[in-house]
Design an enzyme around this catalytic site. Structure first.
Site, PDB file in Angstrom:
ATOM      1  CD  GLU A 472      27.365  39.448  24.473  1.00  0.00           C
ATOM      2  OE1 GLU A 472      27.970  38.418  25.115  1.00  0.00           O
ATOM      3  OE2 GLU A 472      27.151  40.618  24.957  1.00  0.00           O
ATOM      4  CG  HIS A 473      26.409  36.368  30.536  1.00  0.00           C
ATOM      5  ND1 HIS A 473      25.987  38.034  31.300  1.00  0.00           N
ATOM      6  CD2 HIS A 473      26.812  35.428  31.497  1.00  0.00           C
ATOM      7  CE1 HIS A 473      25.858  37.149  32.677  1.00  0.00           C
ATOM      8  NE2 HIS A 473      26.589  35.791  32.899  1.00  0.00           N
ATOM      9  CB  ALA A 474      29.557  41.378  26.981  1.00  0.00           C
ATOM     10  CG  MET A 476      24.044  44.285  31.098  1.00  0.00           C
ATOM     11  SD  MET A 476      21.760  44.279  30.207  1.00  0.00           S
ATOM     12  CE  MET A 476      22.137  43.434  28.796  1.00  0.00           C
TER      13      MET A 476
END
Length: 759
Positions: A472-474, A476
């Site tokens: 999940e990119h939020a 990191m």
């Protein structure tokens, strides 16, 4: 009349929010009596819910082999006991809130960015953490932290006494570019996309915007004041995290998440799904130990440290849906929460991993697999709700936690927290993808059910031993998570034979993994079915294709006298030109972690030089020597732009920052200009990550008529994973075919051009 339900916060809504969206369950109850709660163990799925790569007939055979097994009296009693324990432990919300207030406890948050229901729910501590105190920096007064868009809010969690953060004080703040530099670079990047007349119009709008005493200068002053106020951080990070991630309201699946595929091992390493998963988890936990203890070495450049702030969001972390249009990320005290969550057949299980060996982990994962297979596929997969768009998921989460009887909602709230507070999630899928396309699609999306998409990290393994990481990119970026994945891969491929084979199996004295249960009302079941239909429709519109090029790689490209990354980017441009007959706006993600709280800047890959090369290669009449000159010119231009971007002086972040400084009534023609729109509509969204033991990685396209391209330039090969929303026209498949042809032609041009140059 205000609702008094446990999580109802109608009075706390922002003015822009729809009235009482937090009370969706209460609204439903006013329309008709609440339906009875379902049993904690739902029915198994019908054959129509067959995931990719699985035989529908085989699934139907498993489904019709008999009614849902209820198990022995002992297993039923154990499940009932577990449910009672969870209900009892879930009674903590108000008590935990009182304890935190009494002790001055805090959970970091920006008040305007946190919805009231999420705040209330977050005050509960999970069963493993209740009554315990943390010694980890940042969690001394509360066992969780809520993180908004501003990395600076969490700087107290980066003590200089720890190796990872010892040099953080030496990292410079993100620079604010000069207006003249940004506008010149922007105009240069627009030229390949517009006619002469359109360029003159764009240039006029830039000059008007940038004139002495004009709006741009006023906006720059505001940014300068912001940068001064945020010394020691980044002037851009909060607005970027809000705009690109936490404020993003579409589904995170495909749009935000990404995957990293693990290279296959020899047959002995692939023989057991659970054994391979256990080895990866074991090494990930070792990495976590280094991180939590502060012994992890920082990411460094040649001369100085980079910003290492993203690591704190890696373990025991989950994205949380915000009811006010802004998500946040919750992390939990890593010395208190030492459990993982395992998913199998859409069901959740959990067990503590502290001090476990590879054999122990293998034993526990095998237990989970047997337990889930006995129960069968969950007919109502709660995990698919996290694949909904963020506002729907926020409302449906409330539906889960506000069921008619208060105990039901608390059971579900405790179960959600048990998942979200876990170190990581392991997903044991029950099918076996074969090709890179099948595996990539199964990792990036799967069937949507056997995942919890808000978890920061999910390790996914298939029946045939193939596996990968889903992120999940939020909070990191890929360079941070790739370090973890490459660490695990290096360790796994170095495991001795006895560890690979699992000859020494664990004893049976370990506590049995516990199911994480949910009780679902009819409304909750309907919400899940709606989420499934939405996911299936989304996935049907997607395509993924992989170009695995074994002709040459980084080592050979260096002999071409070009940068390997620039060469790959020009090859992408050439493949796109061969496919569509033109060049369009291209985004290459370039990291800026050399600056405090830096994330990325855009390298605009379309240049006059790259277009000239593509045109020469497709014209049929340009000598190889001239094509080679154009190739080197194109790669040099790309490298020059990348250097500016990595120094924080690209044009896109600054232009966005200026735009976001505008106040009501202020506007600039530039932002509605055709050249601006055409050059910054990312028909190609690209990013490169390295790792010799990774066998692919990818993400979704960012615009409807675009491609998403995750690539790696390895020592002796190149790999490109391409996604699109046009499966009927096979955009991704056509592109990867042209990608291979482009790489072959470019190698030939180098050889022929150098030969002609010697004549």
């Amino acid at each position: 009349m205000h609702c008094t339900a446990l999580h109802c916060t109608a009075a706390l809504h922002r003015p822009r929010s729809p009235p009482c969206i937090a009370c969706i369950a209460c609204i439903a109850s006013r329309r008709s009596p609440a339906p009875p709660a379902a049993a904690a163990v739902p029915h198994r799925a019908p054959a129509s819910r067959t995931p990719p790569g699985r035989s529908g007939a085989a699934a139907e055979q498993r489904r019709s082999s008999g009614a849902r097994r209820t198990g022995s009296r002992r297993r039923g009693q154990r499940r009932a006991d577990s449910s009672r324990r969870l209900v009892s432990d879930a009674a903590a919300p108000r008590r935990a809130a009182e304890r935190q207030r009494a002790t001055g406890g805090r959970a970091e948050r920006s008040g305007a960015e946190r919805s009231g229901a999420a705040r209330a729910e977050g005050r509960a501590t999970a069963r493993s953490g209740r009554g315990r105190m943390s010694k980890v920096v940042g969690y001394e007064k509360a066992l969780f932290r809520d993180h908004g868009a501003d990395f600076a809010e969490s700087k107290d969690m980066e003590p200089a006494s720890q190796t990872l953060y010892a040099k953080q004080g030496e990292v410079d703040p993100l620079p604010l570019p000069e207006l003249e530099h940004t506008f010149e670079l922007f105009l240069q990047s627009v030229k390949p996309h517009v006619t002469e007349a359109e360029y003159r119009e764009t240039e006029r709008k830039v000059r008007e915007f940038a004139k002495e005493g004009g709006l741009a200068q006023e906006l720059q002053k505001r940014l300068q004041a912001l940068a001064e106020e945020r010394k020691g951080s980044s002037w851009f990070i909060k607005m970027w995290n809000e705009a690109a991630y936490l404020g993003y309201r579409d589904s995170v699946v495909w749009n935000v998440t990404y995957y990293l595929q693990f290279k296959d091992e020899l047959a002995s390493g692939m023989a057991s799904q659970t054994r391979r998963a256990a080895r990866f988890v074991y090494h990930a936990l070792a990495f976590r130990d280094e991180l939590v203890s502060g012994r992890l070495t920082p990411d460094m450049g040649k001369k100085k440290a980079w910003s290492n702030s993203q690591y704190k969001y890696m373990f025991n972390a989950s994205r949380m849906p915000g009811e006010d249009g802004m998500d946040f990320v919750r992390t939990y005290a890593p010395d208190v929460y030492n459990h993982i969550v395992v998913m199998r057949k859409n069901r959740f299980y959990t067990f503590d991993v502290q001090g476990l060996s590879v054999d122990d982990l293998h034993y526990q994962l095998e237990r989970v697999k047997r337990m889930a297979d006995r129960e069968g596929t969950d007919y109502y997969p709660v995990g698919v709700l996290t694949a909904e768009d963020r506002d729907k998921w926020a409302a449906k989460r409330l539906l889960l936690t506000e069921l008619g009887a208060e105990a039901d909602g608390r059971l579900n709230a405790a179960s959600l927290e048990r998942i979200e507070s876990s170190i990581l999630c392991v997903n044991l899928e029950d099918w076996s993808p074969t090709t890179r396309e099948e595996t990539g699609l199964s990792l990036l999306a799967g069937n949507g059910r056997n995942r919890f998409w808000d978890k920061s990290m999910q390790f996914v393994f298939f029946e045939n031993g193939k596996g990968g990481y889903v992120g999940e990119h939020a909070m990191m970026d890929g360079m941070t998570t790739t370090r973890l994945v490459n660490y695990c891969l290096d360790k796994v491929f170095a495991d001795p034979p006895e560890v690979v084979s699992g000859a020494n199996f664990s004893n049976s004295l370990l506590p049995e993994p516990e199911p994480v249960l949910f009780q679902l009302s009819q409304s909750a079941k309907a919400a899940i079915q709606e989420a499934e239909a939405t996911f299936d429709a989304m996935l049907a519109s997607k395509e993924l294709s992989v170009c695995m090029f074994h002709g040459y790689g980084k080592n050979k490209i260096k002999t071409f006298k070009t940068s390997p990354d620039a060469f790959a980017q020009v090859a992408i441009q050439y493949a796109y030109y061969k496919t569509f007959g033109c060049c369009r706006g291209t985004y290459e993600s370039t990291q800026t972690r050399t600056y405090m709280h830096g994330r990325t800047e855009v390298t605009r890959s379309v240049t006059n030089e790259s277009v000239a090369f593509c045109q020469a290669m497709t014209s049929g009449g340009v000598p190889a020597k001239r094509c080679l000159e154009l190739l080197r010119s194109a790669t040099s231009a790309h490298s020059a732009y990348t250097k500016k971007a990595s120094a924080g002086t690209g044009c896109d972040r600054h232009l966005l920052g200026l735009k976001m400084m505008m106040r009501d009534g202020e506007s600039a023609e530039l932002y509605s200009d055709a050249g601006y729109a055409r050059s910054s509509t990312w028909a190609l969204s690209t990013s490169g990550l390295g790792g010799e033991l990774m066998d692919g990685w990818g993400f979704g396209e960012v615009v409807p008529h675009g491609l998403g391209i995750g690539y790696s330039v390895q020592n002796d090969k190149l790999r490109f994973t391409v996604s699109s929303r046009h499966p009927e026209q096979k955009w991704a498949t056509r592109f990867t075919a042209n990608m291979e042809a482009a790489l072959q032609e470019m190698q030939a041009v180098v050889a022929m051009g150098e030969s002609e140059g010697k004549l």
